[in-house]
Design an enzyme around this catalytic site. Structure first.
Site, mmCIF file in Angstrom:
data_model
loop_
_atom_site.group_PDB
_atom_site.id
_atom_site.type_symbol
_atom_site.label_atom_id
_atom_site.label_comp_id
_atom_site.label_asym_id
_atom_site.label_seq_id
_atom_site.Cartn_x
_atom_site.Cartn_y
_atom_site.Cartn_z
ATOM 1 N N ARG A 240 0.880 -1.215 0.000
ATOM 2 C CA ARG A 240 -0.065 0.065 0.147
ATOM 3 C C ARG A 240 0.927 1.288 -0.094
ATOM 4 O O ARG A 240 1.875 1.083 0.761
ATOM 5 C CB ARG A 240 -0.944 -0.077 1.313
ATOM 6 C CG ARG A 240 -2.051 -0.980 1.259
ATOM 7 C CD ARG A 240 -3.284 -0.542 0.277
ATOM 8 N NE ARG A 240 -4.234 -1.432 0.137
ATOM 9 C CZ ARG A 240 -4.482 -2.483 -0.813
ATOM 10 N NH1 ARG A 240 -3.522 -2.984 -1.409
ATOM 11 N NH2 ARG A 240 -5.165 -3.192 -0.485
ATOM 12 N N GLU A 269 -3.602 7.273 -4.513
ATOM 13 C CA GLU A 269 -3.889 6.860 -5.889
ATOM 14 C C GLU A 269 -5.215 6.771 -6.403
ATOM 15 O O GLU A 269 -6.147 6.591 -5.696
ATOM 16 C CB GLU A 269 -3.279 5.123 -6.018
ATOM 17 C CG GLU A 269 -4.013 4.260 -5.340
ATOM 18 C CD GLU A 269 -3.362 2.772 -5.526
ATOM 19 O OE1 GLU A 269 -2.107 2.774 -5.414
ATOM 20 O OE2 GLU A 269 -4.091 1.848 -5.582
ATOM 21 N N HIS A 287 -1.042 -0.242 -9.717
ATOM 22 C CA HIS A 287 -1.677 -1.139 -8.799
ATOM 23 C C HIS A 287 -2.391 -2.147 -9.878
ATOM 24 O O HIS A 287 -3.437 -2.465 -9.680
ATOM 25 C CB HIS A 287 -2.824 -0.228 -8.068
ATOM 26 C CG HIS A 287 -3.183 -1.004 -6.801
ATOM 27 N ND1 HIS A 287 -3.612 -0.367 -5.679
ATOM 28 C CD2 HIS A 287 -3.312 -2.488 -6.688
ATOM 29 C CE1 HIS A 287 -3.800 -1.324 -4.766
ATOM 30 N NE2 HIS A 287 -3.530 -2.612 -5.230
#
Ligand code: DGY
Length: 320
Positions: A240, A269, A287
């Site tokens: 993360r 993000e 991601h």
């Protein structure tokens, strides 16, 4: 035949997952994949028995407090669940489930891509070729950080961390890790445990962050900790973004204290700190740790297995 249970699905899912969801439930889908605000999520929850949610959905304690009484389960399409106030859900008798295990391999693959891409300047080379700036082979062109035989420090030696370790052993890396407690020998598999993050960082030629986002781990990699890394270390984050203090990492990337970073996740993000984009020594991905079709299907089936078990009255395989 009894009515099907009614499920709100907050995001678009892969076709196989939506097919099973539609077969077994009265499902409210999201074909446009619009991102829910707290208000739209609450409105869409009306008349539903459960929610198949995903990372980033706004399921704070305040929102959970306002969910309709009829909602009894939140099945998140993710292994991470920092977007859900789990204790608030439990206090309302709402079960929360996640999707552990099924994304270990895909995420560990992306960790290795980030590690190699950062160390061997993958993005920079790709840009050079695409821009027509490659003028030919040169013995000192684009020299990167050698990987084989180096020490890899893994912060968070859970299931994904161990999958990273298995892959890195194939590169003859020496595996070190920090966890709150030492793993059993079979899980440790000769990796070297460090009882403090600082001790781990001091030997991490490469650092892979694989811990969940919790109040304890947030901003784990700050300026003080970066100072413990060997000069020229490579940092990889597939966990993360909020485990990294962006100011500190960007300063270290600029000075060369950190030679390169491979990042698949970012604080805030998709609105990452734009300074990362301007640095040549970053390898940046959007991601995609779990983004293989097989894995995304498996994550969906895992959510559905949890919903099925819940509505059958049994314990859910992945209840938190
Ligand atoms: C997860 O499952 O938590 C991932 O970040 C989503 O791919």
């Amino acid at each position: 035949m009894p009515d099907k249970h009614r499920i709100l699905c907050t995001r678009r899912m892969p076709p196989n997952v939506e097919a099973r969801l539609g077969r077994d439930y009265d499902a409210n889908l999201n074909p446009d994949d619009r991102i829910h605000s707290a208000d739209s999520l609450l409105a869409a929850s009306e008349g539903r028995d459960g929610i198949l949610c995903a990372g980033g959905d706004p399921l704070s304690a305040e929102v959970i407090e306002r969910l309709p009484d009829r909602i009894r389960i939140l099945a998140t399409y993710s292994v991470g669940y920092e977007h859900i106030a789990v204790e608030a859900a439990k206090a309302r008798g709402i079960v929360v489930t996640n999707t552990p295990d099924v994304l270990n391999d895909a995420t560990a693959d992306i960790a290795m891509l980030c590690l190699l891409g950062a160390a061997r300047r993958g993005a920079e080379g790709d840009r050079m070729v695409r821009a027509g700036e490659w003028v030919g082979w040169h013995s000192t062109m684009m020299l990167g950080v050698h990987v084989t035989g180096k020490r890899l420090g893994i912060f968070g030696m859970g299931r994904i961390g161990r999958a990273v370790a298995r892959r890195a052993r194939g590169f003859d890396m020496e595996i070190h890790y920090h966890n709150r407690s030492r793993l059993a020998p079979a899980l440790e598999d000769d990796a070297i445990w460090h009882d403090t993050p600082e001790s781990l960082l001091a030997v991490s030629d490469f650092l892979s962050i694989n811990a969940p986002s919790t109040p304890t781990t947030r901003r784990f990699l700050n300026a003080d900790r970066i100072a413990h890394l060997p000069d020229g270390a490579v940092v990889v984050n597939t966990a993360r973004g909020d485990l990294v203090d962006d100011d500190a990492l960007i300063t270290a990337l600029r000075s060369g204290k950190v030679a390169a970073a491979g990042l698949d996740v970012f604080a805030g993000e998709p609105n990452l700190d734009l300074r990362y984009r301007a640095l040549e020594n970053t390898f940046l991905l959007p991601h995609i740790g779990s983004a293989s079709l097989e894995t995304r299907d498996a994550m969906g089936y895992c959510c559905l297995d949890n919903l099925d078990a819940f509505f059958a009255g049994g314990p859910c395989p992945n209840a938190l």
